[in-house]
Design a protein around this motif. Structure first.
Motif, short mmCIF file in Angstrom:
data_model
loop_
_atom_site.label_atom_id
_atom_site.label_comp_id
_atom_site.label_asym_id
_atom_site.label_seq_id
_atom_site.Cartn_x
_atom_site.Cartn_y
_atom_site.Cartn_z
N ASP A 95 0.85 -1.19 0.00
CA ASP A 95 0.00 0.00 0.00
C ASP A 95 0.90 1.26 0.00
O ASP A 95 1.80 1.38 0.84
N ALA A 96 0.63 2.19 -0.92
CA ALA A 96 1.54 3.34 -1.10
C ALA A 96 1.61 4.21 0.17
O ALA A 96 2.69 4.71 0.53
N GLY A 97 0.48 4.38 0.85
CA GLY A 97 0.47 5.21 2.06
C GLY A 97 1.29 4.58 3.18
O GLY A 97 2.05 5.26 3.88
N VAL A 98 1.15 3.28 3.33
CA VAL A 98 1.91 2.56 4.37
C VAL A 98 3.40 2.62 4.02
O VAL A 98 4.25 2.88 4.87
N ASP A 158 9.25 2.92 14.41
CA ASP A 158 7.83 2.54 14.32
C ASP A 158 7.37 1.95 15.65
O ASP A 158 8.16 1.33 16.37
N GLN A 159 6.09 2.18 15.97
CA GLN A 159 5.54 1.61 17.21
C GLN A 159 4.16 1.01 16.97
O GLN A 159 3.33 0.99 17.87
N THR A 160 3.95 0.51 15.76
CA THR A 160 2.64 -0.03 15.43
C THR A 160 2.30 -1.28 16.23
O THR A 160 1.18 -1.46 16.69
N LYS A 188 -0.67 -1.73 10.39
CA LYS A 188 -0.88 -0.30 10.11
C LYS A 188 -2.21 -0.09 9.39
O LYS A 188 -2.96 0.83 9.70
N LEU A 189 -2.48 -0.96 8.42
CA LEU A 189 -3.74 -0.82 7.67
C LEU A 189 -4.93 -1.03 8.59
O LEU A 189 -5.93 -0.32 8.51
N LEU A 190 -4.82 -2.02 9.50
CA LEU A 190 -5.93 -2.30 10.42
C LEU A 190 -6.14 -1.15 11.41
O LEU A 190 -7.26 -0.78 11.72
N ARG A 191 -5.02 -0.57 11.88
CA ARG A 191 -5.15 0.53 12.85
C ARG A 191 -5.57 1.82 12.16
O ARG A 191 -6.19 2.69 12.77
N GLY A 192 -5.25 1.97 10.88
CA GLY A 192 -5.61 3.17 10.13
C GLY A 192 -4.67 4.31 10.43
O GLY A 192 -3.73 4.20 11.22
N LEU A 193 -4.93 5.45 9.78
CA LEU A 193 -4.05 6.62 9.93
C LEU A 193 -4.79 7.67 10.75
O LEU A 193 -5.84 8.18 10.35
#
Ligand code: NAD
Length: 423
Positions: free
Chosen positions: A32-35, A70-72, A416-421
């Motif tokens: 995913d480009a955003g991630v 990172d702290q995801t 990251k995708l599951l937690r969202g931005l």
């Protein structure tokens, strides 16, 4: 088109290399480009001045860093190094590799790294103590057992970890052993931590040998660096019956065709501080270690030592990255074309962070394990990660590094995708 960071201090060779590895894996797995964009930069970077009074009464200011990539998946984790080459870009690269390493080993951590730019070998113990304590004070707001947990790295050791734990605990008002790992057992350290990284490197070499089926019963090994990682890797490979024929350190190289007696060399280094002057074997130009005719090479000292200029000289069939980032991406391609099996650092040297994780868990639970438990749990996680990487590399016909990165980056990306931005 990927973004550029306005801060030019990030752009050192090691950071560009770490970013390039991420870009390549992102492309290969259609990330995913955003991630991808978010993972290219550290989440938080702190630069601090660390003033201390030297033994001669002069006040000197050192520069220190702490970078959280990172702290995801949880608090960030990563070592602190004292070295004259420490700079922001390098610390950021090491923090990024820690993210992939923790994720690959399925640990509930993100990656971080820290360091102070200094010449530790020229400093007295009391100067190092003042440096460690003042550095801890300056980065205090960033660290903590739920936030970011440092550990030893180049030229830092369990004594320095005890000073960090003590300094942090004094600020908080009670003992907080979980703020740092790699501590002495007497202050909440774990059994098996000191040897964990080298044990893990040796285990990966063993597992790789098992799969590659070399036509020899006593594979030969050359190791760059004879500090914590290099010497313990040597110890366990020697114990497994491999012949360690060459080791180097910052002072020079030692070669013995018949195989070096590693326990004896370790005792010598404990007494003299270097492999230099060891009475058996011959000396050789340490720069030439990577061209030796051996089955296994273990870079266990510095980053960027196998490059596009010298990779064609490598004769070994297996290279296990004990150090972080010893092979540049261009060199990596050359080794791959030569059919050399490279065990990437995020797998090979992950034993240290695995047992650091065990230490943190024991500190939080106030319940301590035997060394046998620690070692068997370490091998369990290392073996699983090795098999995951090996199987994926075979299935997708990609290098072990690409396979390891795909797993490491993939887990963080999924979270990251599951937690969202936010927001
Ligand atoms: P250390 O300080 O214990 O040892 C470093 C060794 O490298 C020393 O023997 C030193 O003489 C040697 N060295 C330095 N410059 C050299 C040069 N130019 N040529 C040859 N040898 C040289 O450090 P360590 O903890 O063993 O760490 C080594 C590497 O492993 C680092 O890249 C570190 O990031 C990585 N690493 C360490 C751990 C750990 O648990 N200690 C975990 C993962 C990765």
């Amino acid at each position: 088109m990927m973004s550029q960071h306005p801060l030019k201090e990030f752009y050192n060779e090691t950071f560009v290399m770490a970013q390039r590895q991420l870009d390549e894996v992102a492309k290969a797995m259609n990330l995913d480009a955003g991630v991808h964009e978010r993972l290219r930069w550290p989440r938080k970077s702190l630069l601090v001045s660390v003033p201390i009074k030297l033994d001669n009464g002069v006040v000197k200011v050192f520069t220190g860093y702490r970078v959280q990539h990172d702290q995801t998946l949880g608090p960030s984790k990563g070592g602190i190094r004292f070295h004259h080459d420490v700079q922001l870009g390098e610390v950021a690269a090491l923090a990024m590799w820690m993210t992939w390493k923790c994720s690959l080993l399925n640990l509930p951590y993100g990656g971080a790294k820290g360091g102070v730019c200094c010449f530790p070998e020229e400093m007295s113990e009391s100067e190092l103590e003042r440096l460690a304590r003042r550095y801890t004070t300056e980065i205090l707001s960033m660290i903590g057992p739920e936030k970011d947990i440092p550990a030893p790295d180049m030229y830092t050791n369990e004594k320095i970890m005890a000073w960090i734990m003590d300094t942090y605990s004094n600020f908080i008002g009670y003992a907080v052993p979980g703020v740092v790992t790699g501590k002495p057992v007497a202050v909440g350290g774990t059994l098996g931590r000191t040897e964990a990284t080298g044990r893990g490197v040796a285990r990966c070499v063993e597992l790789a040998l098992d799969r590659l089926k070399l036509a020899t019963d006593t594979p030969t090994v050359a190791i760059q660096g004879f500090g914590n990682v290099g010497s313990i890797t040597a110890k366990y490979l020697h114990q497994k019956g491999l012949k360690v024929v060459a080791v180097t350190d910052v002072h020079g190289g030692l070669y013995d065709k018949g195989g070096i007696d590693i326990p004896r060399l370790m005792a010598y280094v404990r007494e003299h501080g270097s492999v230099e002057g060891y009475p058996l074997g011959e000396t050789f130009d340490a720069q030439e270690w990577l061209a030796l005719d051996v089955d296994v090479l273990v870079p266990a000292a510095l980053a960027n030592v196998i490059t596009a200029e010298n990779a064609h000289l490598v004769k070994a069939k297996i290279v296990a990255e004990g150090a972080n980032g010893p092979i540049t991406p261009d060199a990596d391609k050359i080794l791959e074309e030569k059919g050399i099996f490279v065990i990437p650092g995020i797998l090979a040297n992950a034993g240290g962070v695995v047992v650091s994780y065990f230490e943190w868990v024991q500190d939080i639970q106030h319940l301590f394990w035997t060394e046998e438990e620690v070692v068997s749990k370490l091998y369990h996680l290392m073996d699983k990660a090795f098999v995951d990487v090996y199987d994926r590399s075979v299935a997708l016909k990609v290098s072990p590094r690409m396979a390891a990165m795909m797993i490491g980056v993939g887990r963080v990306a999924e979270a990251k995708l599951l937690r969202g931005l936010y927001p």
